[in-house]
Scaffold this motif. Sequence first.
Motif, PDB file in Angstrom:
ATOM      1  N   ALA A  20      -8.898  -8.409 -10.061  1.00 15.51           N
ATOM      2  CA  ALA A  20      -7.770  -9.304 -10.360  1.00 15.51           C
ATOM      3  C   ALA A  20      -6.537  -8.504 -10.765  1.00 15.51           C
ATOM      4  N   LEU A  21      -6.748  -7.497 -11.592  1.00 16.29           N
ATOM      5  CA  LEU A  21      -5.641  -6.665 -12.060  1.00 16.29           C
ATOM      6  C   LEU A  21      -5.029  -5.885 -10.897  1.00 16.29           C
ATOM      7  N   ALA A  22      -5.875  -5.330 -10.050  1.00 10.54           N
ATOM      8  CA  ALA A  22      -5.382  -4.575  -8.894  1.00 10.54           C
ATOM      9  C   ALA A  22      -4.590  -5.474  -7.950  1.00 10.54           C
ATOM     10  N   ARG A  27       1.429  -6.748  -6.078  1.00 13.78           N
ATOM     11  CA  ARG A  27       2.607  -7.525  -5.674  1.00 13.78           C
ATOM     12  C   ARG A  27       3.866  -6.660  -5.693  1.00 13.78           C
ATOM     13  N   ASP A  28       3.952  -5.794  -6.702  1.00 11.67           N
ATOM     14  CA  ASP A  28       5.173  -5.000  -6.895  1.00 11.67           C
ATOM     15  C   ASP A  28       4.939  -3.500  -6.843  1.00 11.67           C
ATOM     16  N   ASN A  29       3.694  -3.086  -6.629  1.00 13.53           N
ATOM     17  CA  ASN A  29       3.366  -1.659  -6.635  1.00 13.53           C
ATOM     18  C   ASN A  29       2.361  -1.339  -5.536  1.00 13.53           C
ATOM     19  N   HIS A  30       2.331  -0.077  -5.165  1.00  7.78           N
ATOM     20  CA  HIS A  30       1.271   0.401  -4.285  1.00  7.78           C
ATOM     21  C   HIS A  30       0.105   0.824  -5.187  1.00  7.78           C
ATOM     22  N   VAL A  31      -1.011   0.128  -5.046  1.00  4.51           N
ATOM     23  CA  VAL A  31      -2.145   0.288  -5.960  1.00  4.51           C
ATOM     24  C   VAL A  31      -3.369   0.784  -5.203  1.00  4.51           C
ATOM     25  N   ASN A 128      -7.893  -1.824   3.220  1.00  2.00           N
ATOM     26  CA  ASN A 128      -6.467  -2.028   2.954  1.00  2.00           C
ATOM     27  C   ASN A 128      -6.098  -3.501   3.084  1.00  2.00           C
ATOM     28  N   LYS A 129      -5.231  -3.942   2.176  1.00  2.00           N
ATOM     29  CA  LYS A 129      -4.682  -5.300   2.243  1.00  2.00           C
ATOM     30  C   LYS A 129      -3.311  -5.266   1.575  1.00  2.00           C
ATOM     31  N   GLY A 130      -2.239  -5.275   2.392  1.00  2.00           N
ATOM     32  CA  GLY A 130      -0.886  -5.205   1.841  1.00  2.00           C
ATOM     33  C   GLY A 130      -0.666  -3.910   1.075  1.00  2.00           C
ATOM     34  N   ASN A 131      -0.190  -4.032  -0.169  1.00  2.00           N
ATOM     35  CA  ASN A 131       0.049  -2.860  -1.012  1.00  2.00           C
ATOM     36  C   ASN A 131      -1.196  -2.366  -1.739  1.00  2.00           C
ATOM     37  N   LEU A 132      -2.308  -3.020  -1.492  1.00  2.00           N
ATOM     38  CA  LEU A 132      -3.551  -2.676  -2.193  1.00  2.00           C
ATOM     39  C   LEU A 132      -4.513  -1.952  -1.250  1.00  2.00           C
ATOM     40  N   SER A 133      -4.967  -0.790  -1.703  1.00  2.00           N
ATOM     41  CA  SER A 133      -6.019  -0.057  -0.992  1.00  2.00           C
ATOM     42  C   SER A 133      -7.238   0.041  -1.900  1.00  2.00           C
ATOM     43  N   LEU A 134      -8.402  -0.018  -1.295  1.00  2.00           N
ATOM     44  CA  LEU A 134      -9.664   0.083  -2.030  1.00  2.00           C
ATOM     45  C   LEU A 134     -10.497   1.182  -1.399  1.00  2.00           C
ATOM     46  N   TYR A 164       0.460   6.343  -4.002  1.00  2.00           N
ATOM     47  CA  TYR A 164       0.287   5.142  -4.812  1.00  2.00           C
ATOM     48  C   TYR A 164       1.003   5.267  -6.160  1.00  2.00           C
ATOM     49  N   ASP A 165       1.405   4.106  -6.684  1.00  2.00           N
ATOM     50  CA  ASP A 165       2.076   4.070  -7.990  1.00  2.00           C
ATOM     51  C   ASP A 165       1.084   4.155  -9.141  1.00  2.00           C
ATOM     52  N   MET A 166      -0.123   3.662  -8.905  1.00  2.00           N
ATOM     53  CA  MET A 166      -1.147   3.700  -9.952  1.00  2.00           C
ATOM     54  C   MET A 166      -2.535   3.604  -9.342  1.00  2.00           C
TER      55      MET A 166
END
Length: 276
Positions: A20-22, A27-31, A128-134, A164-166
């Motif tokens: 959930a946090l990721a 939304r606003d960061n590359h995570v 990968n999904k948008g700005n989120l990578s796992l 990534y930003d974080m």
Amino acid sequence: MRVAVTGGKGGTGKSTIATALAYRLSRDNHVLLVDADVDNPNDHILLSMKRKFVRNVEQIIPEWDLEKCIKCGRCSEVCKTNSIVFVKERYPIFVEEQCNGCGACMIVCPVKAIKKSKKIIGRLYLSNKGNLSLISGEIHPGQPLSENIVSALKEYASELEESYDMILIDTAAGTHCPVITALKGCDVALAVTEPTPFGAHDLELILRLLKILKIPSKIVLNRCDIGRRNLIERVAKKFNADIIAEIPYDKNILLSFSQGKPIEKYTDKVIEALEL
């Protein structure tokens, strides 16, 4: 910044919070989210993300040159995992599944009859999904040391981190070696717990570990409206750790969980407290 999401007790909602946090932060960061529970990786399921195979994880194992072997049994004597069985006047019997790759047998062999070989012990995946990578790891059944997969997973994260930003690291439950490996190098840790005797007991264990590792810790109290909240407050006070978010027992969370939808509703307090 590297944030660990951990917790001594299993089933407290650690992966639910991590995903959930990721998802919210992306939304606003590359995570980059790292699913370091390599014995039971499920973040891709919670996020409805398809995994793509990246590479195998290998481990060193011994290989004997029987023409050189003098059947002395020294390799068996130093093997701490009992993966080398020796019977007098016979060649060593190697139980590959138990080997942890320490290499002690190669060092003590008086005739250098043992050389390095390799075995595949697990796999790494990317989603990968948008700005989120796992990225996630998965140990092969029967292999003894999941921390080797976690180490390979963190090395892979280091290769990617500049993009990534974080980074969020979702650890396994407990305080054993794979958890320690996942936690090392993190800037802060979220300890997810529940207001039960087991929850309080295992929260104390993980907070004690984080103190030893010198990682600042915060507490997320899941299912906060059931059980005995004072148990968690007592542990939080003992370790000077703030309870930064409380999540009620909510049927809608269960429904979203079963549908592979991240829970964003309660993440803002966590983000605010960590100044992410």
